[in-house]
Scaffold this motif. Sequence first.
Motif, PDB file in Angstrom:
ATOM      1  N   UNK A  21      84.892  24.313 -26.346  1.00 30.81           N
ATOM      2  CA  UNK A  21      86.157  24.935 -25.952  1.00 30.81           C
ATOM      3  C   UNK A  21      87.332  23.977 -26.132  1.00 30.81           C
ATOM      4  N   UNK A  22      87.103  22.694 -25.881  1.00 25.79           N
ATOM      5  CA  UNK A  22      88.148  21.669 -26.025  1.00 25.79           C
ATOM      6  C   UNK A  22      88.327  21.213 -27.476  1.00 25.79           C
ATOM      7  N   UNK A  23      87.492  21.703 -28.379  1.00 25.66           N
ATOM      8  CA  UNK A  23      87.553  21.259 -29.764  1.00 25.66           C
ATOM      9  C   UNK A  23      86.973  19.878 -29.952  1.00 25.66           C
ATOM     10  N   UNK A  24      85.982  19.510 -29.155  1.00 23.36           N
ATOM     11  CA  UNK A  24      85.389  18.182 -29.201  1.00 23.36           C
ATOM     12  C   UNK A  24      83.983  18.184 -29.792  1.00 23.36           C
ATOM     13  N   UNK A  25      83.522  19.350 -30.287  1.00 25.51           N
ATOM     14  CA  UNK A  25      82.186  19.440 -30.884  1.00 25.51           C
ATOM     15  C   UNK A  25      82.083  20.715 -31.713  1.00 25.51           C
ATOM     16  N   UNK A  26      81.160  20.673 -32.648  1.00 22.52           N
ATOM     17  CA  UNK A  26      80.815  21.837 -33.463  1.00 22.52           C
ATOM     18  C   UNK A  26      79.613  22.549 -32.828  1.00 22.52           C
ATOM     19  N   UNK A  65      79.328  23.908 -17.661  1.00 22.61           N
ATOM     20  CA  UNK A  65      78.441  23.755 -18.814  1.00 22.61           C
ATOM     21  C   UNK A  65      79.102  22.788 -19.796  1.00 22.61           C
ATOM     22  N   UNK A  66      78.514  21.619 -19.966  1.00 20.91           N
ATOM     23  CA  UNK A  66      79.113  20.554 -20.788  1.00 20.91           C
ATOM     24  C   UNK A  66      79.228  20.949 -22.257  1.00 20.91           C
ATOM     25  N   UNK A  67      78.232  21.608 -22.818  1.00 21.46           N
ATOM     26  CA  UNK A  67      78.293  22.016 -24.228  1.00 21.46           C
ATOM     27  C   UNK A  67      79.436  22.998 -24.450  1.00 21.46           C
ATOM     28  N   UNK A  68      79.533  23.991 -23.581  1.00 17.50           N
ATOM     29  CA  UNK A  68      80.613  24.980 -23.707  1.00 17.50           C
ATOM     30  C   UNK A  68      81.977  24.321 -23.577  1.00 17.50           C
ATOM     31  N   UNK A  82      83.877  30.615 -28.534  1.00 12.06           N
ATOM     32  CA  UNK A  82      84.648  29.477 -28.022  1.00 12.06           C
ATOM     33  C   UNK A  82      85.100  28.565 -29.156  1.00 12.06           C
ATOM     34  N   UNK A  83      84.228  28.348 -30.142  1.00 11.97           N
ATOM     35  CA  UNK A  83      84.599  27.507 -31.280  1.00 11.97           C
ATOM     36  C   UNK A  83      85.714  28.158 -32.087  1.00 11.97           C
ATOM     37  N   UNK A  96      72.722  22.762 -28.470  1.00 11.34           N
ATOM     38  CA  UNK A  96      73.555  23.730 -29.192  1.00 11.34           C
ATOM     39  C   UNK A  96      74.786  23.168 -29.891  1.00 11.34           C
ATOM     40  N   UNK A  97      75.091  21.881 -29.711  1.00  8.46           N
ATOM     41  CA  UNK A  97      76.322  21.334 -30.289  1.00  8.46           C
ATOM     42  C   UNK A  97      76.054  20.016 -31.003  1.00  8.46           C
ATOM     43  N   UNK A  98      77.036  19.608 -31.812  1.00 10.10           N
ATOM     44  CA  UNK A  98      77.023  18.298 -32.458  1.00 10.10           C
ATOM     45  C   UNK A  98      78.446  17.763 -32.400  1.00 10.10           C
ATOM     46  N   UNK A  99      78.632  16.618 -31.791  1.00  7.04           N
ATOM     47  CA  UNK A  99      79.957  16.024 -31.618  1.00  7.04           C
ATOM     48  C   UNK A  99      80.191  14.942 -32.662  1.00  7.04           C
ATOM     49  N   UNK A 100      81.458  14.645 -32.950  1.00 11.37           N
ATOM     50  CA  UNK A 100      81.764  13.568 -33.898  1.00 11.37           C
ATOM     51  C   UNK A 100      81.128  12.252 -33.452  1.00 11.37           C
TER      52      UNK A 100
END
Length: 177
Positions: free
Chosen positions: A91-96, A84-87, A110-111, A34-38
């Motif tokens: 939530x921390x602003x570390x992924x889209x 939950x690592x993705x959430x 959360x985003x 569900x996410x994509x990180x830098x």
Amino acid sequence: MMASASAHPVISVADGDTLTLAVDGRRLKIRLANIDAPERGQAYGRESRRSLVELCMHKEAQYRTQDIDQYGRTVAVVTCDGVDASRAQVERGMAWVLTHYNRDAALATLQQQARWRRMGLWADSNPQPPWEFRHGKDGSAQTLSPVSRLGEGDDICYTGPRGGRFRWVNGHKRYGC
């Protein structure tokens, strides 16, 4: 959807959305669902990886498989010590959130909250999504350096920011030249 029956130790973290578990004596590389990180060479790439290390490294993780990606990695919802690592990354602003693939309705909220609070990558006035960074949009393609001509036509072998070698074929990146 297959779920792991038990928790497994996280033995490495590659970046902000990829980690490896020790499962039954073998290494299982997992891409967070569900996410994509830098990316590592991208703004906030190191911070995103550090965040996932803090969340999961050397902790017990459970996973629920959603898919297998084009690189053969298991795409899964991962919880590390119940988080939950993705959430947490969103939530921390570390992924889209990957809107086309997202199966977790809570992630969009959360985003948006992370964005309003200017958390992590949202502190940047115009953060570049990793899918644009990987495909050379917004000027990043100009940082690639050709290393050799392959002989036929206009095929040029490039070295990417992390040392991977590739060429463009019919508008698609092909590795291994």
